[in-house]
Design a protein around this motif. Structure first.
Motif, mmCIF file in Angstrom:
data_model
loop_
_atom_site.group_PDB
_atom_site.id
_atom_site.type_symbol
_atom_site.label_atom_id
_atom_site.label_comp_id
_atom_site.label_asym_id
_atom_site.label_seq_id
_atom_site.Cartn_x
_atom_site.Cartn_y
_atom_site.Cartn_z
ATOM 1 N N THR A 155 0.742 -1.104 0.064
ATOM 2 C CA THR A 155 -0.059 -0.069 0.144
ATOM 3 C C THR A 155 0.915 1.283 0.048
ATOM 4 O OG1 THR A 155 -0.201 0.225 2.533
ATOM 5 C CG2 THR A 155 -1.774 -1.257 1.290
ATOM 6 N N ALA A 156 0.472 2.297 -0.385
ATOM 7 C CA ALA A 156 0.959 3.654 -0.284
ATOM 8 C C ALA A 156 0.104 4.757 0.129
ATOM 9 C CB ALA A 156 1.458 4.124 -1.593
ATOM 10 N N SER A 157 0.604 5.727 0.922
ATOM 11 C CA SER A 157 -0.144 6.907 1.391
ATOM 12 C C SER A 157 0.076 8.153 0.396
ATOM 13 C CB SER A 157 0.084 7.208 2.567
ATOM 14 O OG SER A 157 0.003 6.064 3.680
ATOM 15 N N ILE A 158 -1.050 9.032 0.089
ATOM 16 C CA ILE A 158 -0.925 10.160 -0.448
ATOM 17 C C ILE A 158 -1.086 11.214 0.769
ATOM 18 C CG2 ILE A 158 -1.819 11.698 -2.213
ATOM 19 C CD1 ILE A 158 -1.016 8.948 -3.194
ATOM 20 N N PHE A 159 0.053 12.127 0.544
ATOM 21 C CA PHE A 159 0.017 13.351 1.424
ATOM 22 C C PHE A 159 0.013 14.339 0.859
ATOM 23 C CE2 PHE A 159 2.035 9.946 4.021
ATOM 24 C CZ PHE A 159 1.557 10.003 5.254
ATOM 25 N N THR A 160 -0.423 15.776 1.356
ATOM 26 C CA THR A 160 -0.419 16.809 1.001
ATOM 27 C C THR A 160 0.982 17.725 1.147
ATOM 28 O OG1 THR A 160 -1.344 17.836 2.942
ATOM 29 C CG2 THR A 160 -2.990 17.275 1.302
ATOM 30 N N ARG A 161 1.532 18.281 0.636
ATOM 31 C CA ARG A 161 2.784 19.144 0.706
ATOM 32 C C ARG A 161 2.724 20.533 1.342
ATOM 33 N NH1 ARG A 161 7.757 16.799 -2.665
ATOM 34 N NH2 ARG A 161 8.956 17.809 -0.864
ATOM 35 N N ARG A 162 1.473 21.140 1.123
ATOM 36 C CA ARG A 162 1.410 22.490 1.457
ATOM 37 C C ARG A 162 -0.213 22.953 1.750
ATOM 38 N NH1 ARG A 162 -1.724 25.330 -2.242
ATOM 39 N NH2 ARG A 162 -2.014 24.626 -4.147
ATOM 40 N N THR A 163 -0.370 23.861 2.280
ATOM 41 C CA THR A 163 -1.589 24.333 2.612
ATOM 42 C C THR A 163 -2.230 25.409 1.731
ATOM 43 O OG1 THR A 163 -0.733 25.871 4.216
ATOM 44 C CG2 THR A 163 -1.177 23.764 5.093
ATOM 45 N N GLY A 164 -3.419 25.923 1.871
ATOM 46 C CA GLY A 164 -3.922 27.078 1.342
ATOM 47 C C GLY A 164 -4.513 26.577 -0.140
ATOM 48 N N PHE A 165 -4.988 25.329 -0.083
ATOM 49 C CA PHE A 165 -5.806 25.075 -1.358
ATOM 50 C C PHE A 165 -7.022 25.876 -1.431
ATOM 51 C CE2 PHE A 165 -3.151 21.345 -0.350
ATOM 52 C CZ PHE A 165 -2.748 20.947 -1.637
ATOM 53 N N ARG A 166 -7.239 26.490 -2.631
ATOM 54 C CA ARG A 166 -8.603 27.111 -2.921
ATOM 55 C C ARG A 166 -9.519 26.658 -4.145
ATOM 56 N NH1 ARG A 166 -7.334 28.262 1.328
ATOM 57 N NH2 ARG A 166 -6.856 30.311 2.157
ATOM 58 N N ARG A 167 -10.455 26.346 -3.715
ATOM 59 C CA ARG A 167 -11.455 25.740 -4.735
ATOM 60 C C ARG A 167 -11.583 26.686 -5.808
ATOM 61 N NH1 ARG A 167 -17.088 24.824 -4.900
ATOM 62 N NH2 ARG A 167 -17.168 25.562 -2.786
ATOM 63 N N SER A 168 -11.562 28.100 -5.435
ATOM 64 C CA SER A 168 -12.132 28.958 -6.409
ATOM 65 C C SER A 168 -10.801 29.264 -7.531
ATOM 66 C CB SER A 168 -12.444 30.518 -5.697
ATOM 67 O OG SER A 168 -11.269 30.788 -5.000
ATOM 68 N N GLN A 169 -9.683 28.823 -6.755
ATOM 69 C CA GLN A 169 -8.456 28.985 -7.772
ATOM 70 C C GLN A 169 -8.388 27.761 -8.716
ATOM 71 O OE1 GLN A 169 -5.125 30.017 -5.270
ATOM 72 N NE2 GLN A 169 -5.980 31.859 -4.556
ATOM 73 N N LYS A 170 -8.385 26.676 -7.998
ATOM 74 C CA LYS A 170 -8.210 25.299 -8.641
ATOM 75 C C LYS A 170 -8.876 24.067 -8.115
ATOM 76 C CE LYS A 170 -4.834 22.332 -11.149
ATOM 77 N NZ LYS A 170 -3.324 22.304 -11.435
ATOM 78 N N SER A 171 -10.039 23.617 -8.911
ATOM 79 C CA SER A 171 -10.791 22.682 -7.942
ATOM 80 C C SER A 171 -10.351 21.301 -8.293
ATOM 81 C CB SER A 171 -12.231 22.739 -8.522
ATOM 82 O OG SER A 171 -12.251 22.199 -9.993
ATOM 83 N N THR A 172 -9.438 20.945 -9.103
ATOM 84 C CA THR A 172 -8.663 19.482 -8.977
ATOM 85 C C THR A 172 -7.341 19.327 -9.562
ATOM 86 O OG1 THR A 172 -9.423 19.256 -11.269
ATOM 87 C CG2 THR A 172 -11.151 18.612 -9.993
ATOM 88 N N TYR A 173 -6.646 18.388 -8.898
ATOM 89 C CA TYR A 173 -5.215 18.231 -9.367
ATOM 90 C C TYR A 173 -4.958 16.798 -9.648
ATOM 91 C CZ TYR A 173 -4.582 22.465 -6.598
ATOM 92 O OH TYR A 173 -4.240 23.753 -6.094
ATOM 93 N N LEU A 174 -4.249 16.661 -10.709
ATOM 94 C CA LEU A 174 -3.990 15.325 -11.149
ATOM 95 C C LEU A 174 -2.727 14.779 -10.600
ATOM 96 C CD1 LEU A 174 -5.212 15.427 -14.661
ATOM 97 C CD2 LEU A 174 -6.325 14.583 -12.626
ATOM 98 N N VAL A 175 -2.501 13.524 -9.999
ATOM 99 C CA VAL A 175 -1.190 12.999 -9.442
ATOM 100 C C VAL A 175 -0.894 11.725 -9.980
ATOM 101 C CG1 VAL A 175 -0.277 12.035 -7.216
ATOM 102 C CG2 VAL A 175 -1.749 14.175 -7.247
ATOM 103 N N SER A 176 0.212 11.521 -10.736
ATOM 104 C CA SER A 176 0.451 10.550 -11.410
ATOM 105 C C SER A 176 1.373 9.588 -10.432
ATOM 106 C CB SER A 176 1.239 10.446 -12.790
ATOM 107 O OG SER A 176 0.466 11.478 -13.757
ATOM 108 N N VAL A 177 0.921 8.269 -10.189
ATOM 109 C CA VAL A 177 1.621 7.305 -9.472
ATOM 110 C C VAL A 177 2.204 6.033 -10.227
ATOM 111 C CG1 VAL A 177 1.427 5.732 -7.321
ATOM 112 C CG2 VAL A 177 0.214 8.056 -7.550
ATOM 113 N N VAL A 178 3.451 5.803 -9.958
ATOM 114 C CA VAL A 178 4.137 4.823 -10.845
ATOM 115 C C VAL A 178 4.199 3.662 -9.623
ATOM 116 C CG1 VAL A 178 6.427 3.729 -11.808
ATOM 117 C CG2 VAL A 178 5.743 6.167 -12.040
ATOM 118 N N ILE A 179 3.497 2.322 -10.407
ATOM 119 C CA ILE A 179 3.430 0.905 -9.569
ATOM 120 C C ILE A 179 4.187 0.092 -10.489
ATOM 121 C CG2 ILE A 179 1.943 -0.500 -8.624
ATOM 122 C CD1 ILE A 179 -0.394 1.359 -8.956
#
Length: 803
Positions: A552-576
């Motif tokens: 298993t693997a865990s996804i962590f946030t590396r910063r704060t201050g996410f704003r839905r009005s600025q950007k509502s989605t993020y795409l994270v590519s994971v190599v398995i």
């Protein structure tokens, strides 16, 4: 003739008989006149005879005797009736009445002579009761009272003995000892048993010597010979004739006879014996297990259960190849095949078979009584089909094996002596896709098409072997082919993850937002081991991936201050990737949405955007979802438009449309006086309830509506109880009045108050402590006539109201 007679009561009487006769059977009085002098017994049973005194009577008799079966031509003379009053001047007439008077019996009216007109049978009627009287012939006046007498028929031996049955049936075991009881026969004689020997019977055997005898007095038939002579196997049925003779068997007696059929029942006195000493059978070598080789027969002179027998194989060179059982219907031994035969290995077998009784009788046959015979079995040669070396084959091949690779081979030979060559083929019904093929000469199996273990891990085919010289001689064998795994599939995410991050994280907060795992269609021997990492092309400023080391693997946030009005989605590519050889890896994309969350991290609001990337939905699925949403919106709009067009109905249409809402009464009602407990006007004028400053109609005013009823008997104890009830009711009324959920119309609230207990400590008025004093019901007047009515109904006595 003087006769002393002792009567039943101890009285001894002397009878003087004139012109009479004496015989063994009694008195036969022929017109006799009878006198008697009674002499009473003295004490100590001593009898003293006084001087006889003569008492003159008219007539006295008891019975007359008449011989049955009279054969004379004239009427049979019975006797003479004569009265002392008859002076012989012809003035006396004798009259006869009773059974048969005037028909069977006639009397001479002048002389009194009694005759029988016909022959009589004692067996039909043993006696007749008659009455006689002497009357004056001129005027018919009776000269004496009517007297009854009996005419009894003397028995003669005119009936022969008769048996209860014409034919008797009896059984007796064979080998019985002398004197064994067989059956008892009984005869009866219709003649008089109390008179002479006419009914005295004697039994004798006229047919059945020397096997049986009969007891002369009882009629019991017994065996007369010993066990060796009473053999059922020599003679089973006997017919015995028994005679019964009256007159005690004397000459001149009558005889009756009956027949007794006697059967000797079987006992196990004979052992079974084989009908022949040697049995020979032949059986083809291809005979299957359980097939019958032949039957052997043994003879037992006994029958039924005593003839049941059992067969066993005792010795020989085929004890493990053959078996024998017993046919319970025919009592034959059935020889069957136990194991496959092979003519090329052994052509004949010799066995010893034994037979004995299942239920031997140790009195006659020894338990060890047995008989033996020899059984020879010849195995016949048969043109057999090819025989494979194994009953089945298991082969293995890797899924990446090239076309034409040999997987393994099968082998079959002709078991016959000529050893015909064998040709191999594959049964195409078991290999429809023609993935495999077999070499016709050597049986090698090879690939014709590529394999894929993930599609099918096992292949079950059948290989057929046939003789070249006789293609009809075929056999087949199952071949199970296992496809071995090769690491040719990359791992992928196990699920379509719905991941989000809260936009109101505090400054400096780093949080795990998702745990992911992977799946792989391959099956390595040591199990799966996956490695997770962030793809190089994925930006690392926002999120990071940490491999947990447990697939298993865990996804962590590396910063704060996410704003839905600025950007509502993020795409994270994971190599398995996996650790097998060759190593396989894949890149999967997670879609992370920015959502509004509560303080505890619970999602409140997110954009309804579809998940993108490799783990997202296809374009066709997104279009279908949008169409469904549009259809639902259209339905809602149409429903709202139709609802507005409907006319709102008034609260109350007419006076008849009034619905009473009654919760519960739990009593029989207050009768005609109960007019204030329920105000129907509140429902007829609901607008009156809108005035909040007015009293509610479901709560009665505090002022009494009616004057209180006259006081009744009360006591200090009842006053205390009334106070408890009053406090309870006041409290419940206030709670109900202040309840915001109370209905805006009259209703009945039930207060189930059980009280603090009765002073009388009993629910029965019979045990009340006191019944004096008036009961105070003033507090009830506040609550209207309903409670007053209840008080009137149930409050007649203090104890009753307390209850």
């Amino acid at each position: 003739l003087k006769i002393d007679v002792e009567t039943g009561n101890g009285v001894i009487a002397d009878y003087y008989v004139v012109a009479g006769c004496f015989c063994l059977s009694g008195f036969h009085l022929e017109g006799s006149v009878l006198w008697n002098d009674a002499i009473l017994p003295m004490p100590n049973d001593e009898t003293v005879h006084h001087t006889p005194r003569r008492f003159k009577r008219g007539w006295m008799w008891k019975q007359f005797f008449l011989q049955e079966e009279y054969t004379g031509t004239d009427n049979q003379y019975i006797g003479k009736l004569h009265s002392d009053l008859d002076r012989g001047d012809g003035t006396v007439m004798y009259v006869l009445t009773g059974e048969g008077a005037g028909t069977i019996f006639v009397i001479d009216a002048n002389s009194g002579d009694l005759h029988a007109t016909r022959s009589l049978d004692r067996e039909e009627k043993p006696y007749y009761s008659l009455r006689a009287q002497a009357v004056n012939k001129k005027n018919g006046i009776p000269l004496e009272p009517e007297t009854e007498f009996i005419v009894k028929l003397h028995d003669i031996n005119d009936n022969e003995p008769k048996f209860e049955k014409e034919v008797y049936t009896a059984n007796v075991p064979e080998r019985s000892h002398v004197g064994t009881s067989v059956i008892q026969v009984t005869a009866h004689d219709a003649d008089d048993e109390m008179f002479g020997l006419s009914a005295k019977l004697v039994y004798s055997i006229s047919q059945g010597h020397p096997y049986f005898s009969v007891e002369s007095n009882t009629g019991i038939i017994r065996t007369a010979l010993g066990p060796s002579d009473m053999d059922r196997e020599q003679r089973e049925h006997y017919q015995v004739v028994i005679e019964a003779k009256d007159m005690g068997g004397q000459r001149g007696g009558l005889t009756g006879s009956t027949t007794v059929n006697i059967t000797l029942t079987d006992v196990n006195d004979n052992p079974p014996q084989f009908s022949q000493s040697i049995y020979q059978f032949s059986i083809p070598e291809l005979a299957k297990a359980g097939e019958v080789v032949g039957r052997v027969r043994a003879v037992d002179a006994d029958i039924g259960r005593n003839a049941e027998m059992v067969f066993t194989l005792t010795s020989g060179d085929g004890l493990d190849v053959f078996d024998v059982t017993t046919d319970r219907n025919t009592q034959e031994g059935i020889l069957t095949v136990k194991k496959p035969l092979d003519y090329e290995k052994k052509k004949s077998y010799t066995l010893q078979i034994q037979v004995r009784n299942t239920h031997p009788d140790p009195r006659f046959v020894s338990v060890d009584s047995k008989d033996s015979a020899t059984v020879r079995v010849n195995v016949e040669d048969v043109d057999e089909p090819p025989r494979f070396e194994r009953s089945s084959y298991i082969l293995e091949v890797k899924e990446d094996a090239a076309v034409g690779t040999a997987i393994g081979s099968v082998s079959a030979v002709d078991p016959d002596a000529r050893r015909s060559p064998v040709k191999y083929t594959i049964d195409r019904h078991t290999d429809v896709d023609r993935i495999f093929n077999v070499h016709a000469g050597n049986g090698s199996i090879f690939l014709q098409k590529p394999l894929d273990r993930e599609n099918l891990a096992w292949h079950n085919i059948s290989v057929i072997a046939a003789e070249f010289n006789d293609p009809q001689q075929t056999s087949r064998v199952p071949v199970y082919i296992r496809v071995l795994d090769v690491n040719d599939n990359a791992p992928t995410l196990a699920y379509l993850y719905d991941t989000f991050v809260c936009e109101n994280y505090k400054s400096g907060q780093v949080k795990k937002i998702q745990t992911i795992t992977a799946v792989d269609r391959d099956e390595p021997k040591d199990g799966h081991r996956f490695f997770f990492s962030l793809a190089p092309e994925s930006p690392r400023a926002n999120f990071s991936v940490r491999d947990n080391g447990d697939n298993t693997a865990s996804i962590f946030t590396r910063r704060t201050g996410f704003r839905r009005s600025q950007k509502s989605t993020y795409l994270v590519s994971v190599v398995i990737s996996d650790r097998d050889i060759p190593m396989q890896s894949s890149t999967s994309t997670l879609t992370i949405r920015v959502c509004t969350c509560t303080r505890d991290g619970t999602m409140e609001l997110c954009n309804a955007e579809a998940l993108s990337g490799s783990a997202g939905l296809s374009t066709g699925a997104l279009v279908a979802i949008l169409l469904c949403v549009l259809i639902l919106l259209l339905i809602v709009v149409l429903f709202a438009a139709l609802k507005r067009q409907k006319k709102k109905e008034p609260l109350i249409i007419s006076k008849e449309d009034v619905r009473d809402n009654v919760v519960s009464y739990n009593d029989e009602g207050g009768g005609e006086e109960d007019t204030q407990a329920f105000d129907i006007g509140a429902l007829r004028h609901p607008e009156a309830m809108e005035e909040s400053n007015k009293l509610r109609r479901d709560i009665l005013p505090s002022e009494p509506l009616y004057p209180p009823p006259p006081l009744r008997r009360a006591t200090a104890a009842s006053a205390r109880d009334n106070a408890d009830v009053r406090d309870f009711i006041n409290q419940r009324v206030q709670e109900h009045d202040g309840s915001p959920t109370a209905p805006p119309y009259d209703s009945l609230a039930t207060y189930a108050y059980e009280g603090n207990g009765s002073v009388a400590e009993s629910l029965s008025s019979l045990g009340s402590a006191s019944s004096e004093g008036a009961q105070d019901y003033n507090y009830l007047s506040e609550w209207g006539p309903r409670f007053r009515k209840l008080a009137d109904m149930y409050g007649g006595e203090e104890s009753d109201w307390d209850c």
